[in-house]
Design a protein around this motif. Structure first.
Motif, short mmCIF file in Angstrom:
data_model
loop_
_atom_site.label_atom_id
_atom_site.label_comp_id
_atom_site.label_asym_id
_atom_site.label_seq_id
_atom_site.Cartn_x
_atom_site.Cartn_y
_atom_site.Cartn_z
N GLU A 1 -5.68 26.64 55.81
CA GLU A 1 -5.59 25.19 56.04
C GLU A 1 -4.74 24.82 57.24
N PHE A 2 -4.34 25.81 58.04
CA PHE A 2 -3.51 25.51 59.22
C PHE A 2 -4.40 25.21 60.42
N SER A 3 -3.94 24.29 61.27
CA SER A 3 -4.69 23.96 62.48
C SER A 3 -4.46 25.04 63.53
N GLY A 4 -5.26 24.99 64.59
CA GLY A 4 -5.10 25.95 65.67
C GLY A 4 -3.73 25.87 66.32
N ARG A 5 -3.23 24.66 66.51
CA ARG A 5 -1.91 24.50 67.12
C ARG A 5 -0.82 25.05 66.20
N GLN A 6 -0.90 24.72 64.91
CA GLN A 6 0.09 25.25 63.97
C GLN A 6 0.06 26.77 63.94
N ASN A 7 -1.15 27.31 63.88
CA ASN A 7 -1.27 28.77 63.83
C ASN A 7 -0.81 29.40 65.13
N GLY A 8 -1.02 28.70 66.26
CA GLY A 8 -0.53 29.21 67.54
C GLY A 8 0.98 29.34 67.55
N PHE A 9 1.68 28.33 67.00
CA PHE A 9 3.13 28.43 66.89
C PHE A 9 3.52 29.55 65.93
N ALA A 10 2.76 29.70 64.83
CA ALA A 10 3.06 30.77 63.87
C ALA A 10 2.83 32.14 64.49
N ILE A 11 1.76 32.28 65.28
CA ILE A 11 1.51 33.55 65.96
C ILE A 11 2.65 33.87 66.92
N ALA A 12 3.07 32.84 67.67
CA ALA A 12 4.19 33.04 68.59
C ALA A 12 5.45 33.45 67.81
N GLY A 13 5.67 32.78 66.66
CA GLY A 13 6.82 33.14 65.84
C GLY A 13 6.72 34.54 65.28
N ASP A 14 5.49 34.97 65.00
CA ASP A 14 5.26 36.31 64.47
C ASP A 14 5.40 37.37 65.57
N TYR A 15 4.91 37.03 66.75
CA TYR A 15 4.83 37.99 67.86
C TYR A 15 6.15 38.12 68.62
N THR B 1 5.49 31.97 54.59
CA THR B 1 5.79 32.78 55.76
C THR B 1 5.35 32.08 57.04
N THR B 2 4.18 31.45 57.01
CA THR B 2 3.66 30.77 58.20
C THR B 2 4.56 29.61 58.62
N TRP B 3 5.03 28.82 57.65
CA TRP B 3 5.91 27.71 57.99
C TRP B 3 7.23 28.21 58.58
N VAL B 4 7.77 29.28 58.03
CA VAL B 4 8.99 29.86 58.59
C VAL B 4 8.75 30.32 60.03
N GLN B 5 7.59 30.93 60.27
CA GLN B 5 7.28 31.41 61.62
C GLN B 5 7.13 30.25 62.61
N MET B 6 6.52 29.15 62.17
CA MET B 6 6.37 27.99 63.05
C MET B 6 7.74 27.43 63.44
N ILE B 7 8.59 27.21 62.46
CA ILE B 7 9.91 26.64 62.72
C ILE B 7 10.75 27.59 63.55
N LYS B 8 10.64 28.87 63.24
CA LYS B 8 11.38 29.87 64.01
C LYS B 8 10.95 29.90 65.46
N ALA B 9 9.63 29.72 65.72
CA ALA B 9 9.14 29.71 67.10
C ALA B 9 9.75 28.56 67.88
N VAL B 10 9.82 27.38 67.25
CA VAL B 10 10.41 26.22 67.91
C VAL B 10 11.89 26.47 68.22
N LEU B 11 12.62 26.98 67.23
CA LEU B 11 14.05 27.25 67.43
C LEU B 11 14.27 28.30 68.51
N LEU B 12 13.44 29.34 68.51
CA LEU B 12 13.60 30.40 69.50
C LEU B 12 13.31 29.90 70.91
N MET B 13 12.26 29.10 71.05
CA MET B 13 11.93 28.55 72.36
C MET B 13 13.04 27.63 72.85
#
Length: 527
Positions: free
Chosen positions: A46-60, A185-197
């Motif tokens: 149920e995640f959008s492409g933008r949300q998943n993009g942030f999650a991928i960045a947070g994962d990667y 996990t996905t929500w944590v990755q999204m928020i983490k990506a924003v904080l890291l950037m």
């Protein structure tokens, strides 16, 4: 450099990050659906492409990206940047060749794609074993990064403390995944990506501001102050005596991303193939910007902290970014940046644990042992047990590998993924003549060859920075096996297929239609 970090302040900031991320996991999974069935593996798609993009960045953007690459640039200059360039280019391979067809063809895991046109039992078993091994190697890097990070924060190099921190990360990983599944996990990755950037961006502007926002002046100053002089602006400072080692590393880094199980699994958290492609586009933009930050941070650390001080600190090269934060803003900035890095590690290890547990439970327990008829509740229970076992193994491995640069450890995981997974993925998607035997030979051949070469290289023994520096059984000349093991994987995929008498023409045609158009998405072919 005599200024010391404030351990109490740092632990307090760490605790706040852990409480915040754990609270998010509990909140988004409070409805209970996140821990059941498809939602546990894909977050309900149920995640959008933008949300998943942030999650991928947070994962990667793992500990390797923030700690390892910044440290590699500070120590080796230009050669450290090769990690950044390779990791970014790797996403073009994932975007152009893998993302959309994978989303169209699969359901939960990489094995869904590989087994679509082959015999399900043996191929799913092989793909699951490969996923577990790659996830374990990737987990090692995160555990080592966590130990190095906290050792710097506390100003200690005591082995017992580092073991305790590595164990803490493993325990938190288990808790995150058991509570939140993929959705949490996905929500944590999204928020983490924003904080890291944000954290890396602020430090980058701070460093550039010290040199009049003039990047050329920053590089010139780095060349004047670094012990290796202008060589840090030139290639081959690290790999000049072993150019084949550099080529092998480049192959691993560029090709490995498209074979990483936890990255591939992210394509199933979006509702359509279009959103999968869009999510990769977002990820490339975010990851590319972040790697520009690491270039400035690395050279900034070389100037403001110094190569000798970095190598003398607990964690060695992995300590460059936290020590730079200490020089720029004192203990508070160091604590915040390190807290973000710690959240980075937690998010990545949670994503890895989800991928590994899903592969075992879905591919081995359900599809192989119970022929696709396992009770969904029991399947999720098995996945949780695997998370616990994997966490324990990762703790032990992290302790053994604690002296190795995390960016290099990740490159080993990339090499195994490129050798064992990528040939079968590409041939499954694009070659009609690919057969079950080719998939099995490629996965096992690439997996075994890459691990054997790593085991008998100076990564494991025969060097001061090896896992076991006091013994020497190294005979493989390269520290990264990709130059040899990746061609072995592709060759065996071809050879096994052409020697097989299996006829899968009909299902190959169906897979081509499905992978290119998305027709039939959401159903699994049983054969």
């Amino acid at each position: 450099m005599q200024q010391q970090a404030n351990p109490i302040l740092n632990i307090t900031i760490f605790g706040l990050f852990v409480v915040l991320t754990l609270g998010i996991v509990i909140y988004v999974s409070s409805g209970g659906r996140a821990k059941k069935g498809k939602a546990y593996y894909t977050g309900g798609a149920e995640f959008s492409g933008r949300q998943n993009g942030f999650a991928i960045a947070g994962d990667y953007l793992s500990a390797a990206s923030f700690l390892g690459i910044a440290g590699a640039v500070a120590i080796y200059g230009y050669d450290g940047l090769l990690f950044s360039i390779g990791y970014l280019v790797a996403w073009l391979v994932a975007l152009l060749l893998v993302a959309e067809p994978m989303r169209n063809t699969g359901k939960y895991t990489m094995a869904d794609v590989l087994s679509f046109r082959t015999r399900q039992g043996p191929v799913r078993m092989a793909a699951s074993i490969s996923t577990l091994v790659i996830s374990f190697f990737y987990l090692l890097a995160q555990m080592v990064g966590a130990g190095s990070l906290v050792a710097v924060l506390l100003g200690v190099s005591d082995l017992a403390v580092q073991i305790g921190i590595i164990a803490l990360v493993g325990i938190l990983m288990i808790i995150y995944v058991l509570i939140g599944g993929m959705k949490g996990t996905t929500w944590v990755q999204m928020i983490k990506a924003v904080l890291l950037m944000l954290g890396a961006g602020i430090m980058t502007l701070w460093v550039l501001g010290l040199y009049g926002m003039n990047f050329s002046r920053l590089l010139g100053t780095a060349a004047q102050t670094h012990p290796d002089g202008h060589r840090i602006l030139e290639p081959m400072l690290q790999y000049g005596t072993n150019p084949l080692g550099f080529i092998s590393l480049a192959i691993a880094v560029v090709l490995g991303c498209a074979g990483l199980p936890h990255v591939l699994m992210r394509f199933y958290t979006v509702p359509t193939a279009k959103e999968a492609r869009r999510s990769v586009s977002w990820a490339i933009a975010l990851i590319g910007l972040f790697y520009l930050f690491t270039m400035v941070l690395g050279y900034g650390a070389a100037i403001l902290v110094g190569k000798e001080n970095i190598l003398a600190a607990p964690g060695k090269a992995n300590a460059a970014a936290p020590l730079l934060a200490l020089e720029l803003g004192g203990p508070i900035l160091m604590g915040v940046i390190s807290g973000v890095a710690f959240a980075t590690i937690l998010a990545v290890v949670a994503g890895l644990a989800i991928a590994a547990s899903a592969s075992f439970a879905h591919d081995i327990y359900n599809s192989v042992i119970h022929k696709g008829k396992a009770d969904p509740a029991k399947e999720i229970r098995v996945a949780r047990i695997v998370v616990i076992i994997l966490g324990i193994l990762a703790i032990g491995g992290g302790v053994a590998a604690r002296s190795i640069n995390v960016a290099f450890l990740v490159s080993l995981a990339f090499a195994i993924a490129a050798s064992a997974n990528l040939p079968s993925i590409l041939f499954s998607l694009y070659w009609k003549g690919f057969k079950t035997q080719g998939a099995l030979w490629s996965i096992y051949g690439g997996l075994i060859s890459s691990i054997v070469f790593i085991a008998f290289s100076k990564t494991v023994s025969g060097a001061p920075t090896a896992m076991f520096p006091d013994v020497n059984f190294a005979w493989f000349p390269l520290t990264n096996p990709a130059l040899v093991s990746v061609p072995i994987g592709f060759f065996l995929a071809w050879l096994g297929s052409v020697l097989s008498k299996e006829d899968n023409t009909a299902v190959s045609a169906e897979m081509e239609v499905r992978s290119m158009t998305g027709v039939g998405t959401g159903t699994a072919l049983q054969h």
